[in-house]
Design an enzyme around this catalytic site. Structure first.
Site, PDB file in Angstrom:
ATOM      1  N   ASP A 208       0.884  -1.074   0.062  1.00  0.00           N
ATOM      2  CA  ASP A 208      -0.060   0.095  -0.057  1.00  0.00           C
ATOM      3  C   ASP A 208       0.796   1.426   0.048  1.00  0.00           C
ATOM      4  OD1 ASP A 208      -2.645   0.952   0.362  1.00  0.00           O
ATOM      5  OD2 ASP A 208      -1.922   1.821   2.332  1.00  0.00           O
ATOM      6  N   GLU A 262       1.824  -0.655  -5.029  1.00  0.00           N
ATOM      7  CA  GLU A 262       0.901   0.411  -5.507  1.00  0.00           C
ATOM      8  C   GLU A 262       1.566   1.697  -5.523  1.00  0.00           C
ATOM      9  OE1 GLU A 262      -3.119   2.886  -3.769  1.00  0.00           O
ATOM     10  OE2 GLU A 262      -1.463   2.616  -2.622  1.00  0.00           O
TER      11      GLU A 262
HETATM   12  C1  NOJ Z   1      -4.572   2.762  -1.001  1.00  0.00           C
HETATM   13  C2  NOJ Z   1      -5.441   1.934  -0.738  1.00  0.00           C
HETATM   14  O1  NOJ Z   1      -5.930   1.036  -1.747  1.00  0.00           O
HETATM   15  C3  NOJ Z   1      -6.693   2.989  -0.151  1.00  0.00           C
HETATM   16  O2  NOJ Z   1      -8.025   2.010  -0.134  1.00  0.00           O
HETATM   17  C4  NOJ Z   1      -6.416   3.365   1.287  1.00  0.00           C
HETATM   18  O3  NOJ Z   1      -7.215   4.172   1.351  1.00  0.00           O
HETATM   19  C5  NOJ Z   1      -5.078   3.990   1.127  1.00  0.00           C
HETATM   20  N1  NOJ Z   1      -4.155   3.487   0.291  1.00  0.00           N
HETATM   21  C6  NOJ Z   1      -4.621   4.331   2.439  1.00  0.00           C
HETATM   22  O4  NOJ Z   1      -4.077   3.245   2.922  1.00  0.00           O
END
Ligand code: NOJ
Length: 545
Positions: A208, A262
Site C-alpha cells: 500500500d 501500489e
Molecule cells: C491505498 C488503498 O488502496 C486505499 O484504499 C487506502 O485508503 C489508502 N491506500 C490508504 O491506506
C-alpha cells in the site's frame, strides 16, 4: 507449511491473472452483513472455475476500520469481523489446493492510531515509540499552526495536534498516523512482519502507498505551486533501499514470493525505478487504468507501458478497476472515459449499455496483452458503480474528509450479488443482516447464478476468456500493430498480433471487417463477418512474429 500451487519455481507472477478480493464485500459467511474468510473459503470453487491464477486480498488485520482496514492495529492477527488466524491458515491451504496463489495487502506507510506503538507515543512525549512516527512542534507563536503546509490525500491538513501541544503527520485520516521509516525499529518490525506471513505460506504482498514511505529530510513545505514530480512526501530516493532489503527476504523463500507495488506517480520514469531487478516484482499500471478508452490513447499507453517495462525486464500489468476507482462499466459509458482521483466526477451521465459493451471489450483487450492482469471482484459480472447510496449510509472517510463534496469510493465496494431476486442476493445467508452497503434491486439480473445460466453473460465471457488466456503466456511479449479494414489506431481501431493470436478492438463509429484468422472469441455478436463498434475479437491461425 501449506502446500503451494504446482508451478514450483516458475515466475508465475509474470503472466498471472490476479483477482482482487475486497474481503468485506466478497461473501459473508457468518451473517453479520460483512464479508469474511468463511464466506471467501466457501466461494473458492467459484474462483477456480473463473480461471484466475491468484488472489489479492485487501487488509484482513485487526483494525478499528477507520479506512476499511487500511488502519492496522495488529499486523500479525486477523480482525474478528473477518475471522481469525486459524481460518487464515486454513484458507491459505485451501486456496493452494485449488491452485490459487494468495497475495495479501501490507500497509507500511501508516498504522492505526490504536496501534500499541502510537498509543504509547501519544501517552508519553518521552516514550521511545515517538521516534517511530512524525511528531513535530507546530508553527506560530504558540505552536498553533501545523508544522508544514502538507495536505492529506483525502483532503484537509496532514497534521493533527496532540494533547501535549505538538503535531503528528497523517497523509490519510487522523486515525492513520504515518510511520517514520528513518527509525530502525520500524524497518526491523516490517521485516519481521514479512517473515511472519511468508512463513505462514502467503505467496506475495501488495504494498500500500509504496511510493510514500520515506519523506524528504526536514519535511519542507510543498509551496503554492507544487511540482507533482517532486513532492516531499512521496518518491524520495530512500524508499528504494527499503524494497531492496525486502527483496532479499522474499528471495530467501522458495516458491517465487512476490511484491506488487501500489505506485501512483506522475511519470513512467519515476514508477519504473520501483521495478528494477532487485526491488519489487511488479506494480499496478495506473496509467492504463486512468487513460481514455479511445483507440489512440490505448495504443499510446500500451506502447509506453511495454517500452518502459522492457528497460528493467519487469512484466507489465493491466488494470481496469480497483476498490479506489469508479467501476469501468460506468466510466466507459461516460463521454469522458478517463479517471482521476482528484475528481471522480460522481454522477456524470453514463450510458450503461455502452459502458458494458466497452467493459467487455476492454477485458478481452487486457487478457490478450503480454504480462499480468488484474480483475477486481465484480468486473466479471459487469457491475456498474453504485451512484445512489444514501449519504447517511456512506462509509468512506473521503466523504467527511472532503467536507462532504466527494462521495468517495463506496460505490465500487458494494457487496457482490451471488443469487436470488432480492438483497442480500446470497451475499449473506438468507434472513441475515443487510449488507454493510445497500445493493441495488436491479442487480438481480447480474447475480452469479443468473449469469452462470446465460452463455452470453459477462461472467460466461470472462470464464471463456480466462481459460483461453492460459495458453497466451507462451506467446511473444512483443506486439505487431495492425490496421484493420484500413483503419489504424488514429482512426479508431486497436489491432495487434502476438504470435498466432490477433486481437482487434473496434472503437470507430462503423463496423469493420475482421482481420484474417479463425474467430476464437468476441466480446459481442459479430455481424456478417464485421466487428461492431465497441467490440473486441480474438482470432488465431495467422502468425507474423
Ligand atoms: C491505498 C488503498 O488502496 C486505499 O484504499 C487506502 O485508503 C489508502 N491506500 C490508504 O491506506
Amino acid at each position: 507449511m501449506p502446500a503451494t500451487p504446482d508451478t514450483g519455481t516458475t515466475a508465475w507472477w509474470r503472466t498471472a491473472a490476479i483477482y482482487q478480493i475486497y474481503l468485506r464485500s466478497f461473501a459473508d459467511g457468518d451473517g453479520d452483513g460483512v464479508g469474511d474468510l468463511a464466506g471467501l473459503r466457501s466461494r473458492l470453487p467459484y474462483l477456480r472455475r473463473l480461471g484466475v491464477d491468484a488472489l489479492w486480498l485487501t487488509p484482513w488485520y485487526v483494525s478499528p476500520m477507520a479506512d476499511a482496514g487500511y488502519d492496522v492495529a495488529d499486523y500479525r492477527d486477523i480482525d474478528p469481523v473477518f475471522g481469525d488466524l486459524d481460518q487464515a491458515t486454513a484458507f491459505l491451504a485451501e486456496a493452494h489446493a485449488h491452485g490459487l496463489r494468495v497475495i495479501i495487502d501490507l500497509v507500511p506507510n501508516h498504522c492505526s492510531d490504536r496501534h500499541p506503538w502510537f498509543q504509547a507515543a501519544l501517552a508519553d512525549p518521552a516514550a521511545p515509540e515517538r521516534d517511530r512516527f512524525w511528531f513535530q512542534p507546530g508553527r506560530g507563536e504558540h505552536g498553533e499552526l501545523p508544522p508544514n503546509d502538507w495536505q492529506g490525500y483525502f483532503g484537509g491538513p496532514a497534521w493533527t495536534r496532540t494533547s501535549h501541544g505538538d503535531w503528528y503527520l497523517h497523509m490519510f485520516t487522523p486515525e492513520q498516523p504515518d510511520l517514520n521509516w528513518e527509525s530502525p525499529a520500524v524497518r526491523a518490525e516490517f521485516e519481521d512482519i514479512l517473515r511472519f506471513w511468508f512463513d505462514l505460506g502467503v505467496d506475495g504482498m501488495r504494498i500500500d502507498v509504496a511510493h510514500g514511505l520515506t519523506k524528504k529530510p526536514g519535511l519542507p513545505d510543498v509551496g503554492p505551486e507544487p511540482d507533482p514530480t517532486d513532492l516531499p512526501y512521496q518518491d524520495t530516493d530512500g524508499v528504494h533501499e527499503i524494497y531492496r532489503a525486502w527483496r532479499r527476504i522474499s528471495d530467501s523463500y522458495d516458491g517465487e514470493r512476490v511484491f506488487v507495488g501500489e505506485v501512483w506517480l506522475p511519470t513512467p520514469e519515476q514508477y519504473i525505478r520501483y521495478l528494477r531487478p532487485d526491488e519489487l516484482h511488479s506494480a499496478f499500471n495506473f496509467d492504463f487504468l486512468c487513460g481514455a478508452f479511445t483507440a489512440p490513447a490505448l495504443r499510446k499507453v500500451i506502447d509506453e507501458t511495454l517500452a518502459v517495462h522492457r528497460t528493467v525486464d519487469a512484466p507489465p500489468t493491466w488494470v481496469l478497476s480497483n476498490h479506489d476507482t469508479i467501476r469501468h462499466v460506468t466510466r466507459y459509458g461516460r463521454e469522458d472515459t478517463t479517471f482521476s482521483v482528484s475528481d471522480r466526477r460522481h454522477g456524470a451521465p453514463s450510458d450503461p449499455d455502452l459502458g458494458l459493451r466497452r467493459a467487455r471489450a476492454a477485458a478481452l483487450l487486457t487478457f490478450a496483452l503480454p504480462g499480468g492482469v488484474y480483475v477486481y471482484q465484480g468486473d466479471e459480472l459487469g457491475l456498474p458503480e453504485v451512484e445512489d447510496i444514501p449519504v447517511d449510509q456512506l462509509q468512506d472517510p473521503t466523504w467527511p474528509r472532503s467536507g462532504f463534496t466527494d462521495r468517495g469510493r463506496d460505490g465500487c465496494r458494494v457487496p457482490l450479488p451471488w443469487s436470488a431476486d432480492s438483497p442480500p442476493f446470497g451475499f449473506s445467508a438468507d434472513g441475515a443482516a443487510q449488507p454493510w452497503l445497500p445493493q441495488p434491486a436491479g442487480w438481480k439480473a447480474l447475480t452469479v447464478e443468473a449469469q452462470s445460466a446465460d452463455p452470453d453473460s459477462t461472467l460466461s465471457l470472462y470464464r471463456a476468456a480466462l481459460a483461453l488466456r492460459r495458453r497466451f503466456a507462451a506467446l511473444p511479449g512483443e506486439l505487431v500493430w495492425l490496421d484493420a479494414d484500413g483503419l489504424s489506431a488514429a482512426e479508431g481501431v486497436v489491432a495487434f498480433r502476438r504470435g498466432d493470436l490477433t486481437c482487434v478492438v473496434n472503437l470507430s463509429a462503423r463496423p469493420v471487417a475482421l482481420p484474417p484468422g479463425d474467430l476464437l472469441l468476441a466480446s459481442g455478436p459479430i455481424e456478417d463477418g464485421r466487428l461492431p463498434a465497441d467490440t473486441c475479437a480474438w482470432l488465431v491461425g495467422v502468425t507474423d512474429n
